[in-house]
Each structure stands twice: as structure tokens, then as C-alpha cells.
Design a protein around this motif. Structure first.
Motif, PDB file in Angstrom:
ATOM      1  N   ARG A 203       0.818  -1.215   0.000  1.00 43.46           N
ATOM      2  CA  ARG A 203       0.000   0.000   0.000  1.00 43.46           C
ATOM      3  C   ARG A 203       0.851   1.264   0.000  1.00 43.46           C
ATOM      4  O   ARG A 203       0.392   2.327  -0.424  1.00 43.46           O
ATOM      5  CB  ARG A 203      -0.941  -0.010   1.208  1.00 43.46           C
ATOM      6  N   PHE A 204       2.092   1.168   0.465  1.00 41.80           N
ATOM      7  CA  PHE A 204       2.981   2.332   0.480  1.00 41.80           C
ATOM      8  C   PHE A 204       3.674   2.555  -0.862  1.00 41.80           C
ATOM      9  O   PHE A 204       4.445   3.518  -0.989  1.00 41.80           O
ATOM     10  CB  PHE A 204       4.036   2.172   1.584  1.00 41.80           C
ATOM     11  N   TRP A 205       3.405   1.697  -1.847  1.00 48.29           N
ATOM     12  CA  TRP A 205       4.076   1.818  -3.130  1.00 48.29           C
ATOM     13  C   TRP A 205       3.125   2.031  -4.293  1.00 48.29           C
ATOM     14  O   TRP A 205       3.574   2.385  -5.389  1.00 48.29           O
ATOM     15  CB  TRP A 205       4.922   0.567  -3.396  1.00 48.29           C
ATOM     16  N   ALA A 206       1.845   1.817  -4.110  1.00 46.23           N
ATOM     17  CA  ALA A 206       0.915   1.930  -5.240  1.00 46.23           C
ATOM     18  C   ALA A 206      -0.489   2.232  -4.739  1.00 46.23           C
ATOM     19  O   ALA A 206      -0.829   1.958  -3.580  1.00 46.23           O
ATOM     20  CB  ALA A 206       0.906   0.633  -6.059  1.00 46.23           C
ATOM     21  N   ILE A 243       8.217 -14.636   8.082  1.00 45.25           N
ATOM     22  CA  ILE A 243       7.299 -13.589   8.517  1.00 45.25           C
ATOM     23  C   ILE A 243       8.067 -12.368   9.005  1.00 45.25           C
ATOM     24  O   ILE A 243       7.650 -11.221   8.755  1.00 45.25           O
ATOM     25  CB  ILE A 243       6.357 -14.125   9.610  1.00 45.25           C
ATOM     26  N   LEU A 244       9.194 -12.571   9.691  1.00 48.53           N
ATOM     27  CA  LEU A 244      10.007 -11.430  10.120  1.00 48.53           C
ATOM     28  C   LEU A 244      10.561 -10.667   8.919  1.00 48.53           C
ATOM     29  O   LEU A 244      10.644  -9.435   8.939  1.00 48.53           O
ATOM     30  CB  LEU A 244      11.149 -11.915  11.015  1.00 48.53           C
ATOM     31  N   THR A 245      10.939 -11.384   7.867  1.00 43.16           N
ATOM     32  CA  THR A 245      11.422 -10.718   6.656  1.00 43.16           C
ATOM     33  C   THR A 245      10.303  -9.904   6.003  1.00 43.16           C
ATOM     34  O   THR A 245      10.523  -8.783   5.541  1.00 43.16           O
ATOM     35  CB  THR A 245      11.964 -11.763   5.668  1.00 43.16           C
ATOM     36  N   ALA A 246       9.095 -10.463   5.981  1.00 47.06           N
ATOM     37  CA  ALA A 246       7.958  -9.698   5.474  1.00 47.06           C
ATOM     38  C   ALA A 246       7.698  -8.470   6.344  1.00 47.06           C
ATOM     39  O   ALA A 246       7.342  -7.391   5.840  1.00 47.06           O
ATOM     40  CB  ALA A 246       6.709 -10.582   5.425  1.00 47.06           C
ATOM     41  N   GLY A 247       7.894  -8.619   7.657  1.00 48.66           N
ATOM     42  CA  GLY A 247       7.776  -7.467   8.544  1.00 48.66           C
ATOM     43  C   GLY A 247       8.838  -6.423   8.263  1.00 48.66           C
ATOM     44  O   GLY A 247       8.576  -5.217   8.351  1.00 48.66           O
ATOM     45  N   GLY A 248      10.043  -6.862   7.905  1.00 48.80           N
ATOM     46  CA  GLY A 248      11.082  -5.915   7.513  1.00 48.80           C
ATOM     47  C   GLY A 248      10.726  -5.170   6.247  1.00 48.80           C
ATOM     48  O   GLY A 248      11.004  -3.969   6.111  1.00 48.80           O
ATOM     49  N   ALA A 249      10.087  -5.881   5.301  1.00 55.07           N
ATOM     50  CA  ALA A 249       9.617  -5.212   4.076  1.00 55.07           C
ATOM     51  C   ALA A 249       8.557  -4.168   4.402  1.00 55.07           C
ATOM     52  O   ALA A 249       8.529  -3.083   3.803  1.00 55.07           O
ATOM     53  CB  ALA A 249       9.066  -6.246   3.099  1.00 55.07           C
ATOM     54  N   TYR A 250       7.699  -4.478   5.359  1.00 51.57           N
ATOM     55  CA  TYR A 250       6.689  -3.496   5.779  1.00 51.57           C
ATOM     56  C   TYR A 250       7.352  -2.274   6.413  1.00 51.57           C
ATOM     57  O   TYR A 250       6.974  -1.125   6.114  1.00 51.57           O
ATOM     58  CB  TYR A 250       5.723  -4.140   6.771  1.00 51.57           C
ATOM     59  N   ALA A 251       8.345  -2.490   7.281  1.00 51.23           N
ATOM     60  CA  ALA A 251       9.032  -1.370   7.925  1.00 51.23           C
ATOM     61  C   ALA A 251       9.739  -0.493   6.896  1.00 51.23           C
ATOM     62  O   ALA A 251       9.686   0.745   6.970  1.00 51.23           O
ATOM     63  CB  ALA A 251      10.021  -1.895   8.959  1.00 51.23           C
ATOM     64  N   ALA A 252      10.405  -1.125   5.915  1.00 54.41           N
ATOM     65  CA  ALA A 252      11.076  -0.352   4.868  1.00 54.41           C
ATOM     66  C   ALA A 252      10.068   0.418   4.029  1.00 54.41           C
ATOM     67  O   ALA A 252      10.308   1.577   3.649  1.00 54.41           O
ATOM     68  CB  ALA A 252      11.900  -1.295   3.986  1.00 54.41           C
ATOM     69  N   SER A 253       8.927  -0.197   3.737  1.00 53.75           N
ATOM     70  CA  SER A 253       7.897   0.491   2.964  1.00 53.75           C
ATOM     71  C   SER A 253       7.312   1.656   3.746  1.00 53.75           C
ATOM     72  O   SER A 253       7.016   2.720   3.177  1.00 53.75           O
ATOM     73  CB  SER A 253       6.787  -0.493   2.588  1.00 53.75           C
ATOM     74  N   LEU A 255       8.842   3.499   5.791  1.00 51.46           N
ATOM     75  CA  LEU A 255       9.800   4.606   5.795  1.00 51.46           C
ATOM     76  C   LEU A 255       9.994   5.211   4.412  1.00 51.46           C
ATOM     77  O   LEU A 255       9.979   6.439   4.246  1.00 51.46           O
ATOM     78  CB  LEU A 255      11.145   4.117   6.340  1.00 51.46           C
ATOM     79  N   PHE A 256      10.173   4.362   3.403  1.00 52.59           N
ATOM     80  CA  PHE A 256      10.610   4.840   2.091  1.00 52.59           C
ATOM     81  C   PHE A 256       9.537   4.766   1.012  1.00 52.59           C
ATOM     82  O   PHE A 256       9.803   5.131  -0.139  1.00 52.59           O
ATOM     83  CB  PHE A 256      11.826   4.030   1.625  1.00 52.59           C
ATOM     84  N   GLY A 257       8.350   4.282   1.330  1.00 54.49           N
ATOM     85  CA  GLY A 257       7.311   4.127   0.322  1.00 54.49           C
ATOM     86  C   GLY A 257       6.958   5.434  -0.361  1.00 54.49           C
ATOM     87  O   GLY A 257       6.901   6.501   0.272  1.00 54.49           O
ATOM     88  N   GLU A 259       4.124   6.232  -1.618  1.00 56.20           N
ATOM     89  CA  GLU A 259       2.754   6.651  -1.321  1.00 56.20           C
ATOM     90  C   GLU A 259       2.642   6.982   0.167  1.00 56.20           C
ATOM     91  O   GLU A 259       2.221   6.174   0.971  1.00 56.20           O
ATOM     92  CB  GLU A 259       1.764   5.552  -1.719  1.00 56.20           C
ATOM     93  N   ARG A 260       3.092   8.199   0.523  1.00 58.01           N
ATOM     94  CA  ARG A 260       2.972   8.724   1.874  1.00 58.01           C
ATOM     95  C   ARG A 260       3.767   7.936   2.894  1.00 58.01           C
ATOM     96  O   ARG A 260       3.350   7.760   4.055  1.00 58.01           O
ATOM     97  CB  ARG A 260       1.504   8.815   2.306  1.00 58.01           C
ATOM     98  N   GLY A 261       4.945   7.427   2.497  1.00 57.10           N
ATOM     99  CA  GLY A 261       5.875   6.889   3.468  1.00 57.10           C
ATOM    100  C   GLY A 261       6.407   8.001   4.350  1.00 57.10           C
ATOM    101  O   GLY A 261       6.402   9.171   3.976  1.00 57.10           O
ATOM    102  N   TRP A 262       6.868   7.649   5.534  1.00 61.18           N
ATOM    103  CA  TRP A 262       7.272   8.678   6.494  1.00 61.18           C
ATOM    104  C   TRP A 262       8.362   9.602   5.966  1.00 61.18           C
ATOM    105  O   TRP A 262       8.275  10.820   6.092  1.00 61.18           O
ATOM    106  CB  TRP A 262       7.740   8.013   7.781  1.00 61.18           C
ATOM    107  N   LEU A 263       9.403   9.032   5.376  1.00 60.06           N
ATOM    108  CA  LEU A 263      10.505   9.871   4.916  1.00 60.06           C
ATOM    109  C   LEU A 263      10.168  10.619   3.632  1.00 60.06           C
ATOM    110  O   LEU A 263      10.576  11.771   3.450  1.00 60.06           O
ATOM    111  CB  LEU A 263      11.763   9.020   4.707  1.00 60.06           C
TER     112      LEU A 263
END
Length: 274
Positions: A203-206, A243-253, A255-257, A259-263
Motif C-alpha cells: 500500500r505504500f508503493w501503489a 514472517i520477520l522478513t515480510a515485517g522488515g519489508a513493511y518497515a522499509a515500505s 519509511l521509504f514508500g 505513497e505517503r511513506g514517512w521519509l
């Protein structure tokens, strides 16, 4: 490792699009509830027949569909909202399933049921995962238009078609079916992770639905590959590592997504750009 990778990719192909629709319909926590709801049926089949793939699948499907139908019936015949009734049933299902396994099985059995064993997938389980993934993709292709309309504006769909109810029930059936597939690989507690985390990260990318489905599926497959590599080299349990790796992808998204990512929200925008 090859079997685990094949099974995880099959799960990602079927569960990723379903996670996107669950997110769009504001039903993200329903997936978690349904994952716990399948436990008593699968646990009962496990205790009666052992590690019988067919009976555990049938038991999980029966329990999941029963909880979904009972929660819907309670919501429609009482003052209780559907989310509250579903929460009550899934908590009872989880407690009942854990009790059944604990009374009749061992601690190893309980860990297998709760957290799965993705490295122990056999040929029959791989065929089941691939079959469920194929059925899901084909069903979504057939139901795509009414499912999108039912997700965006169910009132409009009811006014122009009678497909609203059957589409909703078919969608819930697909969710339960994929959670049962995830149960065999990741256990009842982690099965929903491969369904929801990639969809939420996408959702943070499209914004476009087609792009969301493609990105969510890609994140799920990438998390499966990276999680298995992490578990192999770091000595971590494979299912939680995925699942932790998928959680890491969520955290990166987050921050850097784009579509309204934090950064990215801190970057200067064009004049009059929302």
C-alpha cells in the motif's frame, strides 16, 4: 529448503491478492481471526487420524467456515456487531484447539500446530498448496469485477446485481482455504502473516489495484526467499524468519514508500501537489 521455497511461493501467489482485498475491505484482522478459527478442526483431525493431510485440511475448512457462518448469523440476529461476534468465536476456537492438542498430544505436537514446519513439506502437501493457489487465482479472475465493486461500494453492487452475497461468501471461502494451506506450512499463528504483511507493505508503493496485487505478491515471494536464506545462515526457525522478513519489508515500505511513506512525506512537493 527447495520444498520450503516452492511451498512458500505457492502460498504467496494465492494469499497475496487475498490480503490486498482484505485490506481494501477493512477486514485485515478478519484474516487473523479466521486463522485461529481453523485450529480446533485441524487439531481434532490430527488427534483422530494423525498427520493425515486430507483430514486435517477438511477439519480446518469445516471449522473455519463454521465460525464465519456462526459469526455472521449472530451479527444479523442480535445487537452484536460482526467484528465482536467473530472475536468471541475465534478466541473460543483458539482455546479449544490448544486444549485438544495439549490434552491428547505432546509439546512438540502443539508447536507443530501453532507454528508449522515449512521445512517438513512433503510431495502431497506441496501439491495441495499448489492446487489451492491455482484455484484461488482462477477464482479471483472470475470474481474480480464483482469483488472490486463489492469492496468499494457494496450498496451499488446490490442495486445493480445479485452477486454481492455470493461474491462475499466465495471470498471468505477462498480466505479460509488459503489459511488452511498456510496452516500446513506456517502453523495457525503465522499463516495470516504471509497474507497480510505483503499487502500492507504494498500500500505504500501503489494506489492502483492491479499494481497492489502485483507488488504484494512480489513482496511475499521475496520474503520467502530472503527468510529461508536468513534461517539457513543464521540458524533461525524458517517460518518465523519468513514472517520477520515480510515485517522488515513493511518497515522499509513505511519509511521509504512513495505513497505517503514517512521519509518521502518530508521531501519537498511540487506546487499545489497534494
Amino acid at each position: 529448503m527447495r520444498r520450503a521455497l516452492a511451498g512458500s511461493i505457492a502460498l504467496s501467489l494465492g494469499a497475496g491478492p487475498l490480503g490486498v482485498f482484505l485490506m481494501l475491505r477493512r477486514m485485515s484482522l478478519v484474516g487473523d481471526a479466521m486463522a485461529h478459527a481453523i485450529l480446533p478442526g485441524a487439531a481434532t483431525a490430527y488427534l483422530l487420524t494423525g498427520l493425515s493431510l486430507g483430514w486435517m485440511t477438511v477439519g480446518g475448512l469445516a471449522a473455519g467456515l463454521a465460525v464465519a457462518l456462526l459469526a455472521g448469523a449472530v451479527a444479523r440476529t442480535t445487537a452484536l456487531e460482526e467484528d465482536a461476534s467473530l472475536a468471541a468465536f475465534y478466541l473460543l476456537s483458539l482455546a479449544l484447539g490448544v486444549t485438544l492438542v495439549s490434552v491428547r498430544g505432546s509439546s512438540i505436537d502443539l508447536l507443530h500446530v501453532l507454528f508449522g514446519s515449512v521445512l517438513a513439506l512433503d510431495d502431497a502437501t506441496l501439491l495441495l498448496l499448489a492446487g489451492i493457489s491455482s484455484v484461488t487465482v482462477l477464482a479471483l479472475a472470475v470474481l474480480f469485477r464483482p469483488l472490486v465493486m463489492e469492496s468499494v461500494d457494496p450498496g451499488f453492487l446490490r442495486s445493480v446485481s445479485r452477486m454481492g452475497g455470493p461474491t462475499h461468501l466465495a471470498f471468505l471461502g477462498l480466505v479460509v482455504l488459503n489459511l488452511v494451506a498456510g496452516f500446513h506450512a506456517l502453523g495457525t499463528l503465522l499463516a495470516v502473516g504471509i497474507m497480510m504483511l505483503p499487502a500492507i507493505a504494498a500500500r505504500f508503493w501503489a494506489k492502483d489495484l492491479t499494481a497492489l496485487i502485483g507488488i504484494a505478491t512480489g513482496i511475499g515471494i521475496g520474503s520467502s526467499v530472503a527468510g529461508l536464506l536468513l534461517s539457513y545462515h543464521a540458524g533461525l526457525p524458517s517460518g518465523p524468519a519468513i514472517i520477520l522478513t515480510a515485517g522488515g519489508a513493511y518497515a522499509a515500505s513505511l519509511l521509504f514508500g512513495t505513497e505517503r511513506g514517512w521519509l518521502t512525506r518530508l521531501l519537498p512537493r511540487r506546487h499545489l501537489e497534494a
